[in-house]
Motif scaffolding. Structure first.
Motif, PDB file in Angstrom:
ATOM      1  N   LEU A 190      70.785  27.663 -69.594  1.00  0.00           N
ATOM      2  CA  LEU A 190      70.216  26.615 -70.572  1.00  0.00           C
ATOM      3  C   LEU A 190      69.389  26.993 -71.669  1.00  0.00           C
ATOM      4  N   ALA A 191      69.431  26.262 -72.546  1.00  0.00           N
ATOM      5  CA  ALA A 191      68.435  26.548 -74.018  1.00  0.00           C
ATOM      6  C   ALA A 191      67.688  25.398 -74.044  1.00  0.00           C
ATOM      7  N   PRO A 192      66.438  25.170 -73.525  1.00  0.00           N
ATOM      8  CA  PRO A 192      65.737  24.013 -73.425  1.00  0.00           C
ATOM      9  C   PRO A 192      64.714  23.889 -74.695  1.00  0.00           C
ATOM     10  N   GLU A 193      65.014  22.710 -75.162  1.00  0.00           N
ATOM     11  CA  GLU A 193      64.258  22.249 -76.178  1.00  0.00           C
ATOM     12  C   GLU A 193      62.641  22.195 -75.924  1.00  0.00           C
ATOM     13  N   TYR A 194      62.276  21.831 -74.660  1.00  0.00           N
ATOM     14  CA  TYR A 194      60.764  21.769 -74.259  1.00  0.00           C
ATOM     15  C   TYR A 194      60.745  22.515 -72.964  1.00  0.00           C
ATOM     16  N   THR A 195      59.574  23.066 -72.542  1.00  0.00           N
ATOM     17  CA  THR A 195      59.170  23.911 -71.359  1.00  0.00           C
ATOM     18  C   THR A 195      58.169  23.139 -70.690  1.00  0.00           C
ATOM     19  N   LEU A 196      57.640  23.853 -69.704  1.00  0.00           N
ATOM     20  CA  LEU A 196      56.621  23.491 -68.727  1.00  0.00           C
ATOM     21  C   LEU A 196      55.388  23.080 -69.518  1.00  0.00           C
ATOM     22  N   PRO A 197      54.688  23.808 -70.457  1.00  0.00           N
ATOM     23  CA  PRO A 197      53.613  23.331 -71.278  1.00  0.00           C
ATOM     24  C   PRO A 197      53.650  21.930 -71.809  1.00  0.00           C
ATOM     25  N   ASP A 198      54.896  21.856 -72.371  1.00  0.00           N
ATOM     26  CA  ASP A 198      55.350  20.730 -73.026  1.00  0.00           C
ATOM     27  C   ASP A 198      55.229  19.408 -72.318  1.00  0.00           C
ATOM     28  N   THR A 199      55.477  19.427 -70.968  1.00  0.00           N
ATOM     29  CA  THR A 199      55.366  18.382 -70.029  1.00  0.00           C
ATOM     30  C   THR A 199      54.211  18.090 -69.592  1.00  0.00           C
ATOM     31  N   VAL A 200      53.029  18.703 -69.663  1.00  0.00           N
ATOM     32  CA  VAL A 200      51.622  18.431 -69.255  1.00  0.00           C
ATOM     33  C   VAL A 200      50.752  18.113 -70.402  1.00  0.00           C
ATOM     34  N   GLY A 202      49.976  15.831 -74.048  1.00  0.00           N
ATOM     35  CA  GLY A 202      50.270  14.735 -74.822  1.00  0.00           C
ATOM     36  C   GLY A 202      50.842  13.423 -73.896  1.00  0.00           C
ATOM     37  N   ALA A 203      51.772  12.523 -74.749  1.00  0.00           N
ATOM     38  CA  ALA A 203      52.392  11.597 -74.045  1.00  0.00           C
ATOM     39  C   ALA A 203      53.003  11.702 -72.731  1.00  0.00           C
ATOM     40  N   ALA A 204      53.796  12.774 -72.855  1.00  0.00           N
ATOM     41  CA  ALA A 204      54.616  13.337 -71.529  1.00  0.00           C
ATOM     42  C   ALA A 204      53.723  13.408 -70.264  1.00  0.00           C
ATOM     43  N   SER A 205      52.468  13.659 -70.439  1.00  0.00           N
ATOM     44  CA  SER A 205      51.576  13.818 -69.220  1.00  0.00           C
ATOM     45  C   SER A 205      51.374  12.575 -68.696  1.00  0.00           C
ATOM     46  N   THR A 206      51.594  11.497 -69.388  1.00  0.00           N
ATOM     47  CA  THR A 206      50.854  10.157 -68.913  1.00  0.00           C
ATOM     48  C   THR A 206      51.735   9.135 -68.517  1.00  0.00           C
ATOM     49  N   ASP A 207      53.135   9.260 -69.400  1.00  0.00           N
ATOM     50  CA  ASP A 207      54.331   8.303 -69.359  1.00  0.00           C
ATOM     51  C   ASP A 207      55.454   8.959 -68.667  1.00  0.00           C
ATOM     52  N   PRO A 208      56.054   8.389 -67.592  1.00  0.00           N
ATOM     53  CA  PRO A 208      57.157   9.046 -66.941  1.00  0.00           C
ATOM     54  C   PRO A 208      58.449   8.742 -67.838  1.00  0.00           C
ATOM     55  N   LEU A 209      58.566   7.810 -68.702  1.00  0.00           N
ATOM     56  CA  LEU A 209      59.731   7.611 -69.730  1.00  0.00           C
ATOM     57  C   LEU A 209      59.500   8.894 -70.635  1.00  0.00           C
ATOM     58  N   VAL A 210      58.368   8.999 -71.331  1.00  0.00           N
ATOM     59  CA  VAL A 210      58.410  10.285 -72.017  1.00  0.00           C
ATOM     60  C   VAL A 210      58.547  11.326 -71.310  1.00  0.00           C
ATOM     61  N   LEU A 211      57.998  11.829 -70.217  1.00  0.00           N
ATOM     62  CA  LEU A 211      58.430  12.929 -69.462  1.00  0.00           C
ATOM     63  C   LEU A 211      59.590  13.367 -69.338  1.00  0.00           C
ATOM     64  N   LYS A 212      60.488  12.326 -69.009  1.00  0.00           N
ATOM     65  CA  LYS A 212      61.829  12.378 -68.816  1.00  0.00           C
ATOM     66  C   LYS A 212      62.663  12.998 -70.014  1.00  0.00           C
ATOM     67  N   THR A 238      47.291  24.400 -65.962  1.00  0.00           N
ATOM     68  CA  THR A 238      46.134  24.398 -64.976  1.00  0.00           C
ATOM     69  C   THR A 238      46.806  23.796 -63.716  1.00  0.00           C
ATOM     70  N   ALA A 239      46.204  23.986 -62.611  1.00  0.00           N
ATOM     71  CA  ALA A 239      46.678  23.411 -61.374  1.00  0.00           C
ATOM     72  C   ALA A 239      46.658  22.180 -61.503  1.00  0.00           C
ATOM     73  N   ALA A 240      45.498  21.611 -62.200  1.00  0.00           N
ATOM     74  CA  ALA A 240      45.519  19.886 -62.114  1.00  0.00           C
ATOM     75  C   ALA A 240      46.451  19.238 -62.893  1.00  0.00           C
ATOM     76  N   GLN A 241      46.963  20.079 -64.137  1.00  0.00           N
ATOM     77  CA  GLN A 241      48.049  19.564 -64.881  1.00  0.00           C
ATOM     78  C   GLN A 241      49.540  19.685 -63.821  1.00  0.00           C
ATOM     79  N   VAL A 242      49.579  20.705 -63.012  1.00  0.00           N
ATOM     80  CA  VAL A 242      50.891  20.664 -62.107  1.00  0.00           C
ATOM     81  C   VAL A 242      50.720  19.629 -61.273  1.00  0.00           C
ATOM     82  N   ALA A 243      49.486  19.619 -60.664  1.00  0.00           N
ATOM     83  CA  ALA A 243      49.577  18.426 -59.714  1.00  0.00           C
ATOM     84  C   ALA A 243      49.876  16.960 -60.271  1.00  0.00           C
ATOM     85  N   ARG A 244      49.569  16.638 -61.432  1.00  0.00           N
ATOM     86  CA  ARG A 244      49.619  15.456 -62.060  1.00  0.00           C
ATOM     87  C   ARG A 244      51.479  15.428 -62.416  1.00  0.00           C
ATOM     88  N   LEU A 245      51.952  16.408 -62.932  1.00  0.00           N
ATOM     89  CA  LEU A 245      53.423  16.427 -63.094  1.00  0.00           C
ATOM     90  C   LEU A 245      54.202  16.340 -61.809  1.00  0.00           C
TER      91      LEU A 245
END
Length: 395
Positions: A190-200, A202-212, A238-245
């Motif tokens: 795979l050649a991902p456009e976004y990676t783990l830090p991007d998902t935790v 901004g909007a991706a960290s609070t809204d499931p649709l954006v996260l997807k 951080t571990a807290a960000q991983v927990a939320r994800l």
């Protein structure tokens, strides 16, 4: 009446949409698609509108691609295209892309009223379907771990995730939680456009649709949270960000598979606090087996061994001088799965084609499928009666 979000739509047509939904319209310029999070962040900010209209200012191919993405993500908003195109094939292309309605930029009010009514009804039906799906029992969060590196953990994680995605038993996401040196993306070509830090952030960290929309999709239907390209950026998660994800993903997917770094980092412990299952691995050597025993003891002391515990020995080879019985004595527990050494594994790794995605009949592939079957509601018919330990190719 449902909210309507318009992007790149002229003022006159926006006014007709406003009339159709009692003024509940959010109107944005096409530049909003290039802001952080793109269309799906704007959908979230607008309060999940029932209808999203992509207007003539949005390039046609981009509008179709966004509609396809919304369909893949099961976004609970009805995508409508307003166009000035005279292409007779556009309606067929739009339908295949997931567009629910098509209208011209000068559409009459009664046409606009019908589009809004149909779109709101469709959006509510999709929301209801999503509520029913999220209420389904049997969700699993599977952590794949090991005390030491080089035991084939990513190979097992990727094949387990691909196997679950292909099973038809529910949506599956694979999280690369080796925050510094994760290589799940490489293992899946795979050649991902976004990676783990991007998902935790901004909007991706609070809204499931954006996260997807920040996940990468594999040909098998698997979704992937890819590891960071930069060890420094990954280490800042951080571990807290991983927990939320993980909490968010567990609500959105039937199966969440987590590939961890060797040992017991804060990130791994955070994942284990939420895990329904642990696949704990070792290679067939003394340091690996002793490391597995130590990790198992520590997790038991911390009360972090999930009810679903699966002990897996990888790379079994009678020439190594270790007997399976001696390994089990050291562990103080029976092995659940033993995978033999195989030349098919490095070939799979180097080509980025998991064994369970390439139709392999290798002994390791059969063993990995047996691991997948452990997480499905019922064993596959050909494997009924396979209980307890499964040794594939073991001698």
């Amino acid at each position: 009446m449902s909210t309507v979000l318009t992007v790149g739509v002229g003022a006159d047509l926006v006014a007709r949409f406003a009339h159709a939904c009692d003024g509940d319209v959010v109107s944005l310029g096409v530049e909003a698609l290039d802001a952080d999070g793109g269309l799906f962040a704007r959908v979230a900010e607008a309060g999940s509108p029932g209808v999203t209209v992509l207007g003539p200012d949005v390039p046609e191919e981009r509008a179709l691609a966004l509609a396809t993405r919304a369909d893949v993500l099961a976004a609970p908003t009805c995508i409508v295209m307003a166009t000035s195109s005279t292409d007779p094939d556009l309606w067929m292309r739009a339908m295949h892309a997931g567009v629910r309605d098509l209208l011209t930029a000068d559409a009459h009010q009664d046409h606009v009223d019908g589009v809004v009514a149909r779109g709101a009804e469709w959006a509510e039906a999709r929301r209801e379907a999503l509520r029913e799906t999220s209420g389904d029992r049997g969700h699993r969060l599977v952590v794949v771990g090991s005390a030491k590196g080089g035991v084939g953990k990513t190979t097992v994680s990727t094949n387990l995730a691909v196997g679950l995605a292909r099973s038809g038993q529910g949506s599956t996401v694979l999280v690369d939680l080796d925050v510094q040196f994760g290589d799940v993306a490489s293992a899946l070509a795979l050649a991902p456009e976004y990676t783990l830090p991007d998902t935790v952030h901004g909007a991706a960290s609070t809204d499931p649709l954006v996260l997807k929309s920040f996940l990468t999709r594999h040909d098998s239907g698997l979704y992937v949270v890819a590891g960071s390209d930069s060890p420094a950026a990954g280490d800042a998660v951080t571990a807290a960000q991983v927990a939320r994800l993980l909490d968010t993903l567990a609500q959105e997917f039937r199966f969440v598979v987590v590939d961890t770094a060797p040992g017991l980092s804060d990130h791994t412990l955070t994942a284990l606090e939420r895990a329904t299952d642990l696949v704990l691995m070792s290679s067939m050597d003394v340091p690996g087996v002793r490391g597995m025993r130590k990790e198992l003891d520590v997790l038991t002391e911390l009360d972090l061994v999930p009810r679903g515990r699966h002990l897996l020995l990888n790379g079994s080879d009678s020439a190594g001088g270790l007997a399976l019985a001696d390994i089990e004595d050291t562990l103080g527990a029976p092995l659940d799965l033993v995978l033999p050494r195989s030349t098919a594994v490095p070939l799979s790794t180097n080509t980025g084609v998991p064994l369970l995605a390439g139709g392999s009949r290798d002994q390791v592939a059969r063993g990995l499928q047996a691991l997948v079957d452990r997480f499905l509601p019922e064993p596959a018919p050909a494997r009924k009666g396979v209980l307890g330990r499964l040794r594939v190719g073991a001698r």
